[in-house]
Design a protein around this motif. Structure first.
Motif, PDB file in Angstrom:
ATOM      1  N   THR A 175      16.814  38.144  23.468  1.00 24.76           N
ATOM      2  CA  THR A 175      17.540  38.911  22.433  1.00 24.76           C
ATOM      3  C   THR A 175      18.864  39.483  22.613  1.00 24.76           C
ATOM      4  OG1 THR A 175      17.071  41.157  23.409  1.00 24.76           O
ATOM      5  CG2 THR A 175      15.375  40.172  21.989  1.00 24.76           C
ATOM      6  N   THR A 179      13.998  52.129  13.993  1.00 25.14           N
ATOM      7  CA  THR A 179      14.577  50.816  13.990  1.00 25.14           C
ATOM      8  C   THR A 179      15.363  50.515  12.852  1.00 25.14           C
ATOM      9  OG1 THR A 179      12.579  49.738  12.869  1.00 25.14           O
ATOM     10  CG2 THR A 179      12.965  49.448  15.664  1.00 25.14           C
ATOM     11  N   ARG A 230      19.396  49.535  12.730  1.00 28.09           N
ATOM     12  CA  ARG A 230      20.016  48.328  12.098  1.00 28.09           C
ATOM     13  C   ARG A 230      21.120  48.728  11.317  1.00 28.09           C
ATOM     14  NH1 ARG A 230      14.736  46.133  12.372  1.00 28.09           N
ATOM     15  NH2 ARG A 230      13.959  47.513  10.779  1.00 28.09           N
ATOM     16  N   ARG A 266      10.888  45.318  22.301  1.00 24.66           N
ATOM     17  CA  ARG A 266      11.581  43.957  21.554  1.00 24.66           C
ATOM     18  C   ARG A 266      11.838  44.378  20.200  1.00 24.66           C
ATOM     19  NH1 ARG A 266      12.084  39.108  23.546  1.00 24.66           N
ATOM     20  NH2 ARG A 266      12.476  37.406  21.947  1.00 24.66           N
ATOM     21  N   ASP A 272      15.838  43.583  18.884  1.00 20.31           N
ATOM     22  CA  ASP A 272      15.681  42.716  17.743  1.00 20.31           C
ATOM     23  C   ASP A 272      16.868  43.225  16.674  1.00 20.31           C
ATOM     24  OD1 ASP A 272      14.509  40.543  18.763  1.00 20.31           O
ATOM     25  OD2 ASP A 272      12.721  41.260  17.855  1.00 20.31           O
ATOM     26  N   THR A 273      17.044  44.785  16.679  1.00 23.06           N
ATOM     27  CA  THR A 273      17.956  45.526  15.752  1.00 23.06           C
ATOM     28  C   THR A 273      19.325  44.979  15.954  1.00 23.06           C
ATOM     29  OG1 THR A 273      18.256  47.316  16.950  1.00 23.06           O
ATOM     30  CG2 THR A 273      16.704  47.399  15.624  1.00 23.06           C
TER      31      THR A 273
END
Length: 302
Positions: free
Chosen positions: A147, A242, A246, A271, A275-276
């Motif tokens: 990531t 999350t 973002r 994860r 992933d943001t």
């Protein structure tokens, strides 16, 4: 082959390690009184070994993993043995940072049996603690692999053991955020309350510590905008969802500002958080709650 006690590349200062070894041994052998520099310290200190082990008996001891994990602290543990048995010979089949399996021999020491047994618990305590942290860190690093996010520790360390515990995080593949209050300015809610605003707090830090990285703690996306307007270098995104993470990543855009997610993180969500698009995940549990890695010392006499 590198000597088992060699600290090269660890970032640990020899003087600090020697002081840790001395404190650990005096805690176990003398109740805090100084150890003599030249004598058989097992006699009169380790009462069981002094009573049951002949003074001239030599043996070989293997430091063995009793569980799978990642090893750390071997050079420090080795120095425990050489403090009590300066003439001992040591070999290290494993190196700090290695993944090990149950039954693997990590360190082998040959010397007087009394000294090996007197050193046993202190060496195990150090290596087990460090290896437990390294093992937990590696699990987080594996969880976010690919990531681009980096796993960080925090200042939530055992008093007196911070250099060792932060070294163990590095052995596990993580990174150290800051060693103390002196090397990064962290503007938190209490600092904002004292200064009057985020902008005022950041300006005061810039004025009085111009070379120090300034990080601002943010609980909401609105605070992210305020911190960016104030000129923060680094944002700590505390307990955000999350979706909020973002949003924060989008707000920062191409600005040279790093983002760190923290608070309530678990391996199960690591994860998704990475992933943001955040740069870092900081995990206090690495140093305040990691279980030890089970290690043992197996002795062979003769």
């Amino acid at each position: 082959m590198r000597a088992a006690t060699d600290l090269t590349g660890t970032g640990l200062e020899a003087a600090w390690v020697d002081e840790l070894v001395e404190r650990t041994l005096t805690e176990d052998l003398t109740g805090g009184a100084p150890l003599p520099r030249q004598s058989d310290v097992a006699v009169g200190y380790d009462v069981t070994s002094a009573a049951t082990v002949p003074g001239d008996q030599f043996g070989t001891a293997d430091l063995v993993a009793r569980a799978d994990g990642v090893v750390a602290g071997l050079p420090v543990a080795a120095r425990v043995f050489t403090r009590l048995a300066p003439g001992a010979t040591l070999t290290a089949p494993a190196a700090d940072g290695d993944r090990v399996r149950r039954g693997d021999v990590l360190l082998t020491v040959r010397g007087p049996v009394r000294a090996l047994l007197a050193a046993e618990r202190s060496a195990l305590n150090i290596a087990s603690r460090a290896s437990g942290i390294a093992t937990a860190t590696r699990a987080w690093v594996d969880a976010v692999a690919g990531t681009g996010a980096v796993v960080l520790d925090t200042r939530k360390t055992t008093p007196g053991l911070r250099p060792l515990e932060k070294y163990a995080v590095r052995c596990g593949g993580g990174s150290n955020k800051r060693m103390g209050l002196y090397d990064v300015a962290m503007v938190k809610d209490n600092h904002v309350a004292a200064a009057g605003s985020v902008a005022a707090a950041v300006a005061l830090v810039r004025e009085r510590a111009p070379r120090v990285t300034v990080q601002v703690e943010c609980d909401t996306v609105a605070q992210v905008g305020e911190a960016l307007d104030a000129g923060a270098d680094f944002l700590l995104l505390d307990n955000m969802t999350t979706d909020q993470l973002r949003e924060a990543v989008a707000l920062v855009g191409d600005l040279d500002v790093d983002l760190e997610a923290t608070g309530g993180l678990t391996l199960e969500v690591a994860r998704a958080v990475a992933d943001t698009g955040v740069d870092y995940l900081s995990v206090g549990a690495l140093t305040h709650s990691s279980p030890i890695l089970d290690l043992a010392l197996d002795l062979r006499t003769g």
